[in-house]
Design a protein around this motif. Structure first.
Motif, PDB file in Angstrom:
ATOM      1  N   ASN A  64       0.843  -1.187   0.000  1.00 30.51           N
ATOM      2  CA  ASN A  64       0.000   0.000   0.000  1.00 30.51           C
ATOM      3  C   ASN A  64       0.885   1.246   0.000  1.00 30.51           C
ATOM      4  O   ASN A  64       1.839   1.328   0.768  1.00 30.51           O
ATOM      5  CB  ASN A  64      -0.904   0.004   1.241  1.00 30.51           C
ATOM      6  N   ALA A  65       0.530   2.200  -0.864  1.00 31.80           N
ATOM      7  CA  ALA A  65       1.288   3.452  -0.948  1.00 31.80           C
ATOM      8  C   ALA A  65       0.488   4.624  -0.403  1.00 31.80           C
ATOM      9  O   ALA A  65       0.782   5.777  -0.694  1.00 31.80           O
ATOM     10  CB  ALA A  65       1.704   3.720  -2.390  1.00 31.80           C
ATOM     11  N   GLY A  66      -0.537   4.331   0.378  1.00 30.77           N
ATOM     12  CA  GLY A  66      -1.319   5.392   0.990  1.00 30.77           C
ATOM     13  C   GLY A  66      -2.426   5.902   0.099  1.00 30.77           C
ATOM     14  O   GLY A  66      -3.032   5.151  -0.673  1.00 30.77           O
ATOM     15  N   VAL A  67      -2.693   7.190   0.187  1.00 34.87           N
ATOM     16  CA  VAL A  67      -3.796   7.788  -0.567  1.00 34.87           C
ATOM     17  C   VAL A  67      -3.317   8.204  -1.951  1.00 34.87           C
ATOM     18  O   VAL A  67      -2.126   8.351  -2.211  1.00 34.87           O
ATOM     19  CB  VAL A  67      -4.385   9.008   0.178  1.00 34.87           C
ATOM     20  N   ASP A  68      -4.281   8.404  -2.835  1.00 34.40           N
ATOM     21  CA  ASP A  68      -3.995   8.838  -4.200  1.00 34.40           C
ATOM     22  C   ASP A  68      -3.788  10.356  -4.182  1.00 34.40           C
ATOM     23  O   ASP A  68      -4.749  11.129  -4.170  1.00 34.40           O
ATOM     24  CB  ASP A  68      -5.155   8.457  -5.116  1.00 34.40           C
ATOM     25  N   ILE A  69      -2.527  10.801  -4.176  1.00 32.34           N
ATOM     26  CA  ILE A  69      -2.206  12.224  -4.100  1.00 32.34           C
ATOM     27  C   ILE A  69      -2.778  12.975  -5.300  1.00 32.34           C
ATOM     28  O   ILE A  69      -3.249  14.118  -5.174  1.00 32.34           O
ATOM     29  CB  ILE A  69      -0.683  12.439  -4.023  1.00 32.34           C
ATOM     30  N   LYS A  70      -2.764  12.354  -6.466  1.00 34.22           N
ATOM     31  CA  LYS A  70      -3.278  13.030  -7.665  1.00 34.22           C
ATOM     32  C   LYS A  70      -4.764  13.346  -7.516  1.00 34.22           C
ATOM     33  O   LYS A  70      -5.232  14.386  -7.976  1.00 34.22           O
ATOM     34  CB  LYS A  70      -3.040  12.156  -8.895  1.00 34.22           C
ATOM     35  N   GLU A  71      -5.505  12.443  -6.871  1.00 28.15           N
ATOM     36  CA  GLU A  71      -6.922  12.701  -6.651  1.00 28.15           C
ATOM     37  C   GLU A  71      -7.096  13.886  -5.708  1.00 28.15           C
ATOM     38  O   GLU A  71      -7.979  14.740  -5.914  1.00 28.15           O
ATOM     39  CB  GLU A  71      -7.602  11.463  -6.071  1.00 28.15           C
ATOM     40  N   LEU A  72      -6.263  13.965  -4.688  1.00 24.77           N
ATOM     41  CA  LEU A  72      -6.335  15.086  -3.751  1.00 24.77           C
ATOM     42  C   LEU A  72      -6.071  16.413  -4.465  1.00 24.77           C
ATOM     43  O   LEU A  72      -6.764  17.408  -4.246  1.00 24.77           O
ATOM     44  CB  LEU A  72      -5.315  14.904  -2.630  1.00 24.77           C
ATOM     45  N   GLY A 111       2.285   5.314   4.537  1.00 25.45           N
ATOM     46  CA  GLY A 111       1.116   6.140   4.794  1.00 25.45           C
ATOM     47  C   GLY A 111      -0.060   5.339   5.296  1.00 25.45           C
ATOM     48  O   GLY A 111      -0.010   4.742   6.381  1.00 25.45           O
ATOM     49  N   GLY A 112      -1.126   5.323   4.493  1.00 24.14           N
ATOM     50  CA  GLY A 112      -2.314   4.573   4.874  1.00 24.14           C
ATOM     51  C   GLY A 112      -2.060   3.098   5.087  1.00 24.14           C
ATOM     52  O   GLY A 112      -2.794   2.428   5.818  1.00 24.14           O
ATOM     53  N   GLY A 113      -1.017   2.569   4.462  1.00 30.09           N
ATOM     54  CA  GLY A 113      -0.667   1.169   4.682  1.00 30.09           C
ATOM     55  C   GLY A 113      -0.299   0.916   6.131  1.00 30.09           C
ATOM     56  O   GLY A 113      -0.607  -0.144   6.695  1.00 30.09           O
ATOM     57  N   LEU A 133       6.125   6.356   7.185  1.00 32.25           N
ATOM     58  CA  LEU A 133       5.134   7.429   7.041  1.00 32.25           C
ATOM     59  C   LEU A 133       5.813   8.631   6.382  1.00 32.25           C
ATOM     60  O   LEU A 133       6.414   9.464   7.075  1.00 32.25           O
ATOM     61  CB  LEU A 133       4.575   7.836   8.406  1.00 32.25           C
ATOM     62  N   PRO A 134       5.715   8.760   5.052  1.00 28.35           N
ATOM     63  CA  PRO A 134       6.301   9.915   4.366  1.00 28.35           C
ATOM     64  C   PRO A 134       5.367  11.124   4.363  1.00 28.35           C
ATOM     65  O   PRO A 134       5.436  11.978   3.480  1.00 28.35           O
ATOM     66  CB  PRO A 134       6.509   9.372   2.947  1.00 28.35           C
ATOM     67  N   GLU A 135       4.490  11.205   5.365  1.00 27.39           N
ATOM     68  CA  GLU A 135       3.440  12.219   5.369  1.00 27.39           C
ATOM     69  C   GLU A 135       3.993  13.644   5.316  1.00 27.39           C
ATOM     70  O   GLU A 135       3.453  14.497   4.601  1.00 27.39           O
ATOM     71  CB  GLU A 135       2.547  12.060   6.605  1.00 27.39           C
ATOM     72  N   LEU A 136       5.035  13.933   6.075  1.00 26.50           N
ATOM     73  CA  LEU A 136       5.556  15.295   6.121  1.00 26.50           C
ATOM     74  C   LEU A 136       6.134  15.735   4.784  1.00 26.50           C
ATOM     75  O   LEU A 136       6.211  16.930   4.491  1.00 26.50           O
ATOM     76  CB  LEU A 136       6.612  15.432   7.217  1.00 26.50           C
ATOM     77  N   ASP A 137       6.538  14.772   3.960  1.00 24.35           N
ATOM     78  CA  ASP A 137       7.035  15.101   2.622  1.00 24.35           C
ATOM     79  C   ASP A 137       5.894  15.319   1.630  1.00 24.35           C
ATOM     80  O   ASP A 137       6.129  15.780   0.519  1.00 24.35           O
ATOM     81  CB  ASP A 137       7.930  13.972   2.090  1.00 24.35           C
TER      82      ASP A 137
END
Length: 252
Positions: A64-72, A111-113, A133-137
């Motif tokens: 899992n690579a977390g959320v779809d950043i492009k959708e955001l 991330g979400g994973g 968690l690469p959230e801050l990036d």
């Protein structure tokens, strides 16, 4: 593509195992609808009286690579609200699943994973698995609640602030990963453990899951919901957009 539920290959209802598989190419970054679909699948499997253990798996290069950043980026604040609700629902579904959940993790789990595996009952990982968690990036926050269930407090903070990852072998030393195996053996190893769990009395297993959740020292739902408030603040204040605009650029 999407989320599917199946019985193990060469298995039967008597095995008492349901395999929930996520497949969103190319990297299993889930859109809003994907998170809700995953939540529905896990809850549905747990409610099935013939199921005594759920295996959460994924197709492709990574878990899992977390959320779809492009959708955001394309949909703006509306997508953020949807993602927050979808992730919360999916993480809660794993935690609240009426039977034990075994996560089979390969490649990247980001991330979400982390939210998913942090709420799973047991983790089996391939030798190439990495967690972080690469959230801050990426202009986001969240899932520190779940990373705290995988590593000690100060290591969690270091990983969170730096966006670094840890290997499956490192998590194994902390006791949060049950076994680390070659990638080709991952699903079989997860199913072997699931069959051992599913051999127990189904009604007693459900009572055991409720009992263990009941003595959990951290309310993972409340903790994650608290974090999400800061994610939203970062978005409406413009901080998230500023960071995302730099994401992927050379030197960023």
């Amino acid at each position: 593509m999407g989320v599917s539920t199946s019985a193990p290959e060469n298995g039967s209802e008597k095995d008492g195992i349901a395999v929930v598989t996520v497949d969103f190419p190319p990297v299993n970054a889930l859109p809003v609808d994907g998170w809700f679909a995953l939540a529905d699948a896990v809850r549905g499997a747990g409610r099935d009286p013939s199921v005594r253990c759920v295996v959460l798996a994924a197709e492709g290069r990574g878990f899992n690579a977390g959320v779809d950043i492009k959708e955001l980026q394309a949909r703006g604040p509306g997508a953020l609200v949807g993602v927050n609700r979808g992730c919360f629902d999916a993480f809660a579904a794993v935690y609240e699943c009426e039977v034990p959940v075994v996560a089979a993790v390969q490649g990247f789990c980001l991330g979400g994973g982390i939210g998913l595996v942090g709420n799973a009952d047991v983790i089996v990982a391939s030798e190439d698995a990495t967690f972080g968690l690469p959230e801050l990036d990426r202009g986001a926050l969240g899932a520190a609640t779940h990373l705290s269930r995988l590593v000690p407090q100060h290591l969690m903070r270091a990983l969170y602030y730096t966006s670094r990852t840890v290997t499956a072998a490192e998590l194994h030393t902390h006791g949060s990963v049950w076994r680390v195996v070659p990638r080709a053996e991952l699903l079989d190893t997860a199913l072997e453990l699931a069959r051992e769990i599913a051999a127990k009395d189904g009604e007693l297993l459900r009572l055991a899951k409720s009992a263990i959740n009941g003595i959990d020292p951290v309310d993972v739902r409340r903790g994650y919901r608290f974090e999400q408030g800061f994610t939203f603040e970062a978005s409406v204040s413009g901080v998230a957009d500023r960071v995302r605009d730099r994401f992927g650029r050379e030197g960023a």
